[in-house]
Design an enzyme around this catalytic site. Structure first.
Site, short mmCIF file in Angstrom:
data_model
loop_
_atom_site.label_atom_id
_atom_site.label_comp_id
_atom_site.label_asym_id
_atom_site.label_seq_id
_atom_site.Cartn_x
_atom_site.Cartn_y
_atom_site.Cartn_z
N LYS A 263 66.24 11.30 -29.82
CA LYS A 263 66.10 12.58 -30.51
C LYS A 263 67.34 12.85 -31.36
CE LYS A 263 62.33 13.38 -28.24
NZ LYS A 263 61.11 12.99 -28.89
N SER B 43 57.66 10.73 -32.84
CA SER B 43 58.48 11.93 -32.74
C SER B 43 59.67 11.96 -33.70
CB SER B 43 58.97 12.14 -31.31
OG SER B 43 59.97 11.21 -30.97
#
Length: 175
Positions: free
Chosen positions: A91, A43
């Site tokens: 993230k 990711s």
């Protein structure tokens, strides 16, 4: 013989004293100041794990920086997953409270980030479970700020807080 038993006893006593002092200090440091974590998944590629599944970056996580929820756009942060409290995810912060962000696959095309929340996304769009899936994230879920890649040695570097050019804000709320 008695002399050797005295030496062992003194050594064991000193070891126990050191152990019972060092363990609480180490636990406090790892819980409140900094720790290391292995990053898994795709990711955050290419910023983290650019080699894919054959390599995992190990990053330094700074707890101190997020203690007062001091994050900026572009920071890479670790947070508790809003969908699974047992899991931590990593993230990039795309938007802060009051920002209006153009989403990528969220049910609403534009989202105004509410007070006390941030918008986070993975760098590898389409391979990331992020705010486009679960919406704005409460600042209370922040765990740490990723500051450096520590492993593998050839990737040792400071992580920069940069927003990808395609993720610039639509509008910032007037202060």
């Amino acid at each position: 013989m008695a002399q050797s038993k005295g030496w062992v006893r003194r050594y064991f006593k000193a070891f126990c004293k050191g152990f019972f002092v060092a363990v609480p200090v180490a636990v406090t440091f790892l819980d409140r100041v900094a720790c290391v974590a292995r990053v898994e998944g795709a990711s955050m590629q290419p910023s983290l794990n650019p080699g894919g599944s054959q390599s995992s970056d190990v990053v330094l996580l700074n707890h101190w920086k997020v203690r007062n929820f001091e994050v900026q756009r572009g920071d890479i942060v670790s947070l508790v997953s809003p969908k699974n409290p047992e899991q931590k995810i990593i993230k990039r912060v795309i938007a802060l409270e009051g920002d209006i962000v153009k989403t990528m696959g969220h049910k609403n095309r534009y989202v105004k980030v509410p007070r006390g929340h941030i918008w986070v996304e993975g760098d590898h769009h389409g391979h990331s479970f992020d705010s486009n899936s679960f919406g704005p994230v409460s600042l209370g879920l922040l765990h740490a700020h990723a500051t450096h890649i520590l492993w593998p040695p050839e990737r040792w570097q400071k992580l920069e807080s940069v927003l990808p050019p395609e993720r610039l804000l639509v509008q910032r709320e007037a202060e």
